[in-house]
Design a protein around this motif. Structure first.
Motif, short mmCIF file in Angstrom:
data_model
loop_
_atom_site.label_atom_id
_atom_site.label_comp_id
_atom_site.label_asym_id
_atom_site.label_seq_id
_atom_site.Cartn_x
_atom_site.Cartn_y
_atom_site.Cartn_z
N THR A 11 40.41 49.76 43.30
CA THR A 11 40.01 48.49 42.71
C THR A 11 38.83 47.86 43.42
OG1 THR A 11 42.30 48.08 42.04
CG2 THR A 11 40.82 46.19 42.07
N ASN A 12 38.90 47.81 44.75
CA ASN A 12 37.87 47.16 45.54
C ASN A 12 37.24 48.18 46.48
OD1 ASN A 12 38.69 44.59 44.43
ND2 ASN A 12 40.44 44.71 45.80
N VAL B 125 29.23 49.61 40.84
CA VAL B 125 29.45 48.41 40.02
C VAL B 125 30.10 48.79 38.69
CG1 VAL B 125 28.24 46.62 38.71
CG2 VAL B 125 27.67 47.02 41.10
N GLU C 143 36.26 46.88 40.45
CA GLU C 143 36.34 45.45 40.15
C GLU C 143 35.46 44.64 41.07
OE1 GLU C 143 40.32 44.05 40.06
OE2 GLU C 143 40.98 45.49 38.53
N THR C 144 35.45 44.98 42.36
CA THR C 144 34.58 44.29 43.30
C THR C 144 33.90 45.32 44.20
OG1 THR C 144 36.24 44.02 45.06
CG2 THR C 144 36.12 42.30 43.36
N ASP D 220 25.43 38.66 41.43
CA ASP D 220 26.63 38.78 40.62
C ASP D 220 27.83 38.52 41.52
OD1 ASP D 220 28.82 39.60 39.11
OD2 ASP D 220 27.73 41.25 38.16
N GLU D 221 28.81 37.79 41.00
CA GLU D 221 30.00 37.51 41.78
C GLU D 221 30.78 38.77 42.11
OE1 GLU D 221 32.44 34.63 39.92
OE2 GLU D 221 31.02 32.99 40.14
N LYS D 222 30.56 39.82 41.33
CA LYS D 222 31.28 41.07 41.53
C LYS D 222 30.82 41.79 42.80
CE LYS D 222 32.41 45.35 39.08
NZ LYS D 222 32.28 46.08 37.80
N VAL D 223 29.60 41.53 43.25
CA VAL D 223 29.01 42.21 44.40
C VAL D 223 28.81 41.22 45.54
CG1 VAL D 223 27.08 43.59 45.24
CG2 VAL D 223 27.84 43.83 42.86
#
Length: 333
Positions: A43-44, A60, A64-65, A85-88
């Protein structure tokens, strides 16, 4: 990109690149191959030394992160602009001073060849992640995966991790080109380790003593560690050749020999448990840990949301004194 034009001059950049061991991965097929070995299983993800972000862009799409730790201020600034991006999350700092977060389950990296051993040691001493896909020097990947014959390097962590060698990565896949090829190495934490976690340091002491001990064969080497009758019974049951060498031992044989020698290798950390795999798993669940414990180097209070490079710790010794002259501050790509 123009916003970074006021950075160091080219000669300064080249000097820093050499210091940090930066060889940027250019081949998109290799990037996809690397990530494919962990895609869908986590997931991460934590990326070590993202550099220009070639691997980050692929991560990416699959996680998820993404947390990326980059030591080079030039490239960390570049990546923050590139991945708004909040994901990175881009963290600037030395991975060798990084506390990994509990929610990070996957590690991916094009590891600088000049600090491969230090990076691997830092990873293997952590208890947080479950799987890793790494590009390392080809010969290091072969030895870690136990190709050819066993080495102290491959044996030391084998009861807790599975190492697998994958494709060779030609030197031409990098810019600038290194002198040697790389290779993709995957590491996965065993769901049922072959030894209790608390035996990790003792097992590694035992393996080192056997590999470096005097004697012309296993019977002579091991008589200093395992009672003669016990060794004879194990040798017969597990077909251990008296005239063999440590590199010839299988992992099952290593574990059995260590179990026979264990009382001698119990350390000051307390008695080493002798329970089965199931009791070892129960102990891990009760302690909240998922891998071998080799010392109290990490504490929950020092972690951020996804982990953080620490600015302190071992600084009193200095980087050279704590890690050797080549350990340095080199984690870049």
């Amino acid at each position: 990109m123009a916003s970074h034009g006021s950075g160091p001059q080219r000669s300064d950049r080249n000097a820093l690149r050499r210091e940090l061991g930066q060889n940027f991965l250019q081949d998109k097929r290799v990037v996809r191959d690397l990530v494919s070995h962990v895609r869908g299983n986590g997931t991460n993800v934590l990326e070590i030394g993202p550099g220009k972000g070639a691997i980050t862009r692929e991560l990416v799409r699959s996680f998820e992160t993404v947390t990326a730790v980059e030591i080079d201020p030039h490239w960390s600034a570049f990546l923050r602009d590139e991945f708004d991006d909040e994901k990175v999350e881009i963290l600037e700092g030395d991975f060798l001073d990084y506390y990994m977060s509990r929610d990070c389950d996957t590690i991916v990296s094009n590891v600088p060849f000049n600090i491969t051993t230090q990076v691997l040691r830092h990873l293997l001493e952590s208890t947080e992640w479950q799987q890793a896909a790494l590009i390392v020097q080809w010969e290091v990947a072969r030895k870690r995966a136990g190709q050819g014959s066993g080495t102290l390097l491959s044996v030391s962590w084998a009861p807790w991790y599975e190492f697998t060698l994958h494709n060779r990565v030609p030197a031409r896949s990098f810019r600038p080109m290194p002198r040697v090829d790389g290779g993709i190495l995957t590491i996965r934490r065993r769901p049922r380790p072959l030894l209790p976690e608390r035996a990790c340091a003792a097992f590694q002491d035992f393996a080192e003593a056997v590999f470096t001990g005097p004697g012309r064969g296993l019977a002579e080497i091991l008589r200093r560690h395992v009672p003669r009758r016990t060794y004879a019974a194990l040798a017969q049951r597990l077909q251990i050749p008296d005239d063999g060498l440590p590199k010839d031992l299988t992992l099952v044989q290593w574990v059995a020999l260590f179990e026979a020698a264990r009382p001698r290798y119990a350390t000051g950390r307390g008695p080493v448990p002798t329970g089965s795999d199931s009791s070892s798993a129960a102990a891990r669940e009760s302690s909240g840990r998922t891998g071998p414990v080799t010392g109290g180097k990490r504490s929950g209070s020092s972690r951020g949301k996804r982990g953080t490079p620490r600015a302190q710790g071992r600084q009193a010794l200095g980087r050279q004194g704590a890690r050797g002259s080549s350990y340095g501050r080199r984690t870049g790509r």
